[in-house]
Write an enzyme that holds these catalytic residues in place. Structure first.
Site, PDB file in Angstrom:
ATOM      1  N   PHE A 147       0.815  -1.220   0.000  1.00 23.16           N
ATOM      2  CA  PHE A 147       0.000   0.000   0.000  1.00 23.16           C
ATOM      3  C   PHE A 147       0.845   1.265   0.000  1.00 23.16           C
ATOM      4  O   PHE A 147       0.352   2.344   0.343  1.00 23.16           O
ATOM      5  CB  PHE A 147      -0.924   0.002   1.226  1.00 23.16           C
ATOM      6  CG  PHE A 147      -1.782  -1.232   1.319  1.00 23.16           C
ATOM      7  CD1 PHE A 147      -2.883  -1.390   0.489  1.00 23.16           C
ATOM      8  CD2 PHE A 147      -1.472  -2.247   2.216  1.00 23.16           C
ATOM      9  CE1 PHE A 147      -3.668  -2.542   0.548  1.00 23.16           C
ATOM     10  CE2 PHE A 147      -2.249  -3.398   2.283  1.00 23.16           C
ATOM     11  CZ  PHE A 147      -3.343  -3.552   1.445  1.00 23.16           C
ATOM     12  N   CYS A 267      -0.970   4.231 -10.313  1.00 19.22           N
ATOM     13  CA  CYS A 267      -1.819   3.272  -9.596  1.00 19.22           C
ATOM     14  C   CYS A 267      -3.313   3.566  -9.713  1.00 19.22           C
ATOM     15  O   CYS A 267      -4.050   2.794 -10.331  1.00 19.22           O
ATOM     16  CB  CYS A 267      -1.419   3.228  -8.125  1.00 19.22           C
ATOM     17  SG  CYS A 267       0.214   2.535  -7.905  1.00 19.22           S
ATOM     18  N   LYS A 330       1.994  14.249  -8.558  1.00 20.84           N
ATOM     19  CA  LYS A 330       1.821  14.824  -7.216  1.00 20.84           C
ATOM     20  C   LYS A 330       3.200  15.279  -6.759  1.00 20.84           C
ATOM     21  O   LYS A 330       4.206  14.950  -7.416  1.00 20.84           O
ATOM     22  CB  LYS A 330       1.198  13.810  -6.255  1.00 20.84           C
ATOM     23  CG  LYS A 330       2.089  12.624  -5.926  1.00 20.84           C
ATOM     24  CD  LYS A 330       1.448  11.781  -4.823  1.00 20.84           C
ATOM     25  CE  LYS A 330       2.413  10.724  -4.314  1.00 20.84           C
ATOM     26  NZ  LYS A 330       1.834   9.895  -3.276  1.00 20.84           N
TER      27      LYS A 330
END
Ligand code: UDX
Length: 452
Positions: A147, A267, A330
């Site tokens: 994750f 992702c 980002k």
């Protein structure tokens, strides 16, 4: 323990370095010789905060090696599959060719008692298909989704909030091989487990679904607030106040409620598409039809940004000089995959604007993919002669730009904030036209409701 990590991209390189840093002996394998020689020299092949430091701190220990020769993974007890599963060209589905290639070359090296640990994001059903091949070699497959977030990948890998194992099961209960595999993997993750990371032991299907469910939820949260931004734009509301107000409700929470240009990267976009495609194959496409809308809302934000730019330029951007701040998807990464900022810059170029982009980390990759992109080293150079400045990625150094300094170089003081990252009052007080996605401007022309 002796570990192999197959695939040394954003996931594998960080995983290999982190595992070596906590004392394991790790061999990282990748088919890309340039990436391997960079890693072998102790350098990070991409920008990830803390990775270079980690690589150099373990370099002297001899516990971390890199190779293109997968046979050197033989002898490790635990093999992590960390290869990419990008979107297949022209389809929504994931491309599993790297995973298939990696497993076929790994299979002959497996010894009885080894475990193969799948970390790549895959369509549910993939682990079930691989498990038989792995167990035919006397080894066991565990599905252990990852994750980590780019930009904090080292921290996320060393201090995960949860560790999920998908084990082989019979009638809902882990098999004996599964229990042994769990014990072995618990040793690998002993530090994180003793630090209190939550552990979820489940079956293959659930473990594979957990990853795409988590990313779908995050994508939905972002598109929800961006849908509210559309409503705010139509009604004169302010989406940042709205997000603050609903975010105080603990059931909702403020995180991942920042409206703007939406999500990108390697992702979220491809995972929601692959999940939708897989649901269709499983005959439950209605269950995920909302994800198509999530994707559409996300894409509409990019188009809206171009519309807004056109609007502040008086109806057309043909021949206008536009500075775009940010090309990465980002901040704190050099990853430009499916970057909203870059997509907006490209759309404006195609529409006939003279676009100059800048970014603290992403320019090399952006130039490689788009050799025609005009790049500037910093904000002031990018802003020279600009009719409008567009903030596409909220790097910390862009949040703190001095409006007066930028005003010296631009042609018109127009700032379009694609990330709601700037203080509107500060920019307006400095004489700038400040516009942002989902926020009102000076003279809203929204018609009140007809109460007659
Ligand atoms: C994501 C998941 O967070 C991570 O758990 C998973 O392992 C991989 O995918 P990542 O792609 O690194 O990680 O980026 P993330 O921090 O999730 O941001 C995704 C995108 O959403 C970025 O483009 C970001 O700018 C955007 N975003 C995020 C918003 O637009 N608004 C927000 O409020 C938060």
């Amino acid at each position: 323990m002796r570990l192999s990590v197959i695939g040394c991209g954003y996931l594998g390189a960080v995983h290999a370095a982190c595992m070596a840093s906590i004392g394991h002996e790790v061999i990282g394998v990748d088919i890309d010789p340039a990436r391997i020689s960079t890693l072998a020299a102790g350098h990070a092949p991409f920008y990830e905060p803390g990775l270079t430091e980690l690589l150099s701190s373990v370099a002297g220990s001899g516990r971390l090696r890199f190779t293109t020769d997968i046979t050197r993974a033989g002898g490790a007890a635990v093999h992590f599959l960390c290869v990419g599963t990008p979107q297949q060209e022209g389809e929504l589905r994931a491309d599993l060719s790297h995973l298939h290639a990696a497993t076929s070359s790994l299979l002959p090296l497996l010894q009885p008692g080894d475990i193969v640990v799948g970390k790549s994001t895959v369509p549910v059903g993939t682990a079930e298909a691989l498990a038989g091949l792995v167990s035919a070699r006397g080894a066991t497959l565990v599905w252990n989704p990852e994750f980590l977030r780019e930009g904090c990948a080292v921290e996320d890998t060393l201090h995960p909030d949860r560790i999920v194992y998908g084990l082989p099961t019979e009638q809902g209960v882990p098999t004996e091989a599964g229990i042994k595999a769990q014990a072995l993997l618990d040793q690998v993750y002993a530090v994180s487990l003793s630090d209190g990371a939550a552990q979820v032991i489940t079956d293959y299907a659930t473990a594979q679904l957990v990853k795409v469910a988590a990313n779908s939820f995050l994508a939905t949260k972002i598109s929800f607030i961006n849908a509210m931004a559309e409503l705010c734009e139509a009604s004169g509301g302010d989406v940042t106040d709205l997000a603050d107000a609903i975010g105080y409700d603990e059931r909702i929470g403020r995180r991942f409620l920042s409206a703007g240009l939406g999500f990108g990267g390697g992702c979220l976009p491809k995972d929601i598409r692959a999940f939708t495609a897989r649901a269709g194959e499983l005959g439950v496409s209605d269950a995920l039809s909302f994800l198509t809308e999530v994707d559409k809302i996300n894409q509409r934000r990019r188009a809206r940004m171009v519309d807004l730019t056109r609007e502040v330029c008086g109806g057309s951007i043909v021949g206008k000089t536009i500075a775009v701040l940010g090309v990465t998807f980002k901040p704190d990464t050099d990853d430009i995959r499916d970057s909203p900022a870059l997509s907006v810059a490209r759309q404006m170029m195609q529409e006939g604007a003279h676009v100059t982009v800048t970014d603290p980390r992403g320019l090399d990759k952006a130039r490689r993919v788009h050799p025609d992109l005009r790049c500037a080293d910093d904000v002031l150079e990018a802003g020279r002669g600009a009719d409008v400045v567009v903030l596409g990625t909220e790097w910390e150094q862009y949040r703190t730009i001095e409006p007066d300094a930028l005003a010296q170089v631009v042609r018109h003081r127009r700032m379009l904030d694609g990330r709601n990252a700037l203080d509107a009052g500060v920019w307006r007080n400095a004489g700038w036209t400040y516009r942002a996605l989902g926020r009102p401007h000076w003279n809203p022309t929204i018609a009140g409701l007809d109460l007659s």
